[in-house]
Write an enzyme that holds these catalytic residues in place. Structure first.
Site, PDB file in Angstrom:
ATOM      1  N   LYS A   1       0.851  -1.185   0.000  1.00 28.48           N
ATOM      2  CA  LYS A   1       0.000   0.000   0.000  1.00 28.48           C
ATOM      3  C   LYS A   1       0.891   1.240   0.000  1.00 28.48           C
ATOM      4  CE  LYS A   1      -3.757   2.057   2.787  1.00 28.48           C
ATOM      5  NZ  LYS A   1      -4.616   1.819   3.977  1.00 28.48           N
TER       6      LYS A   1
ATOM      7  N   SER B   1      -9.392   1.686   3.232  1.00 25.45           N
ATOM      8  CA  SER B   1      -8.589   2.467   2.308  1.00 25.45           C
ATOM      9  C   SER B   1      -7.528   1.660   1.561  1.00 25.45           C
ATOM     10  CB  SER B   1      -7.885   3.599   3.083  1.00 25.45           C
ATOM     11  OG  SER B   1      -6.984   3.071   4.057  1.00 25.45           O
TER      12      SER B   1
ATOM     13  N   SER C   1      -9.578  -0.629   7.493  1.00 28.66           N
ATOM     14  CA  SER C   1      -9.099  -0.423   6.126  1.00 28.66           C
ATOM     15  C   SER C   1      -8.343  -1.583   5.498  1.00 28.66           C
ATOM     16  CB  SER C   1      -8.220   0.834   6.059  1.00 28.66           C
ATOM     17  OG  SER C   1      -8.987   1.983   6.280  1.00 28.66           O
TER      18      SER C   1
END
Length: 465
Positions: free
Chosen positions: A81, A156, A180
């Site tokens: 990420k 996210s 997330s």
């Protein structure tokens, strides 16, 4: 072995490489072909690094041929990420604020992965600063759901969920402050683990809320998730929130089955607090019955309401995020997407009194969950209360974030895992359940999750090519 390399789980790819059935380079090349075919529709990646990863895969292949794998993930690709630092590369946090944010050192989790022989083909899409949403006014497009690209992949850790769900990567790291990791895992039909607070270092990861942030693994299956957690877990003296715990073999109980375990079913989360769609409620009931059939003793457990957990999370998250973003919000607010700015700005107006009271109430909520564990080994709850919504429907996207049962366990710090428990009838989108354990008892969660995975019909379902 799966019929195509991209269908391999991380654990299966590990075994195939160790047995010389496929080389790290051959495996990576097959995944790159998958990326080239699907990325124009999915937008999983901020920074593609396939060429660099291929050079590292060559080195790993020579090393493995000479002396065998140095770890179960030697030569295997792991996505990051793009709030996780990778030396020599930019960490953009999906924001125009940090387009030139080139890092000179690896995040602690990357250091561990690199030492184990992993290679890094991509920095992956996220909601801006891990809080915004699928925004269309940023330099990078939002990631999309691999089951249906018109739909939201969750966030996210959106690019992490989408890339693993699509078979572009066998595993990725995400972060989790209010759900997330588990949100995109739920919507993309994969396994996501938010381990106990402090078990995985956050050093070198751009923070959102210091006392709520977690880093964790996202994989196609339970065994791979446990394997990857074993690589990245462990104490880090340079992370103030790190727990004084060593990494373990978290998959050691996965073949034991479920007899002897008691699971507390927290029905009121999805029946009363945030009523779920009928098909999610039905999927959870079916999952509970299957767990009971496999030997679990099921009990009904009551916790404080989701609204209480959500209020505490919001007060803490916004206050701590304002401490990080305050200067940018005041001086250069135009640097954010409209959605991110709207989500962060209220933190500038949360009073110190509210933050302190939220932290006091937090301790009481932790105690309430601990009391529940006096009579059960695990908790079963909903994850999302709805299937993935359309990504171009702002109103539906907005309500996907509060309509969930993941946030309580960021507030309390207990480990929590999501995995698939069905498909929606109308769109064929993944549905998911959540298993929650006592502090540092990730191995028990993996035991139950693996048993459910074996008994349920969902493990081998994947989105269409």
């Amino acid at each position: 072995m799966a019929s195509q390399p991209h269908e391999l789980t991380l654990a299966e790819a590990s075994a195939a490489i160790a047995r010389r059935r496929i080389s790290p380079v051959e495996y990576l090349d097959a995944l790159r072909a998958r990326f080239d075919a699907l990325e124009p529709r999915l937008n999983t990646t901020i920074l593609p690094l396939w060429d660099d990863a291929r050079e590292d895969a060559k080195k790993a292949g020579r090393r493995i041929a000479r002396s065998g794998p140095r770890s179960p993930i030697d030569g295997l690709p792991i996505g990051l990420k793009d709030i996780i630092d990778l030396a020599g590369q930019v960490t953009t946090c999906h924001s125009r604020h940090l387009l030139d944010n080139r890092k000179t050192a690896d995040a602690a989790v990357v250091t561990k992965l690199r030492a184990a022989g992993a290679v890094f083909p991509a920095k992956l899409a996220t909601h801006e600063f891990a809080i915004g949403g699928p925004a269309f006014d940023l330099p990078f497009p939002p990631a999309r759901n691999p089951w249906n690209t018109a739909h939201h992949p969750g966030g996210s850790s959106s690019g992490s969920g989408s890339s693993v769900g699509a078979g572009i990567l066998p595993a990725a790291l995400g972060t989790d402050t209010g759900g997330s990791i588990r949100h995109p895992a739920s919507h993309c039909g994969i396994v996501g683990m938010k381990a106990t607070y402090g078990l995985v270092s956050r050093r070198g990861v751009f923070p959102l809320a210091f006392t709520l942030d977690h880093v964790g693994p996202m994989t196609k299956d339970v065994a791979s998730n446990a394997m990857l957690l074993g690589v990245i877990a462990g104490h880090d003296a340079e992370d103030p929130g790190s727990a004084a715990r060593r990494a373990e073999n978290y998959g050691r109980h996965m073949k034991k089955g479920l007899k002897g375990l008691t699971i507390g079913f927290v029905r009121h989360f999805h029946e009363a607090d945030q009523p779920a769609t009928p098909e999610i409620s039905a999927a959870l009931e079916t999952a509970a019955k299957l767990l009971a059939k496999e030997g679990v003793k099921m009990k009904i457990v009551t916790l404080p309401s989701l609204n209480e957990f959500a209020g505490v999370n919001r007060a803490i998250l916004l206050s701590e995020a304002a401490a990080i973003h305050g200067r940018w919000l005041r001086d250069t607010p135009e640097g954010y997407s409209d959605l991110t700015r709207k989500r962060l700005a209220p933190g500038l107006f949360v009073r110190a009194e509210d933050y302190v009271q939220a932290q006091r109430r937090r301790r009481e909520l932790i105690a309430a969950v601990e009391d529940a564990f006096a009579g059960v080994d695990l908790l079963l709850t909903a994850s999302s209360m709805d299937p993935a919504c359309r990504i171009d429907d702002p109103a539906a996207v907005e309500i996907t974030y509060p309509r969930q049962a993941r946030t309580p366990f960021n507030v309390t710090g207990h480990p929590a895992l999501t995995l698939m428990c069905g498909l929606s009838k109308e769109e064929g989108l993944p549905l998911a359940l959540q298993l929650v354990g006592r502090f540092f008892e990730e191995a028990t969660i993996y035991r139950a999750a693996a048993a459910y995975e074996r008994a349920a019909p969902w493990k081998d379902l994947r989105p269409a090519p």
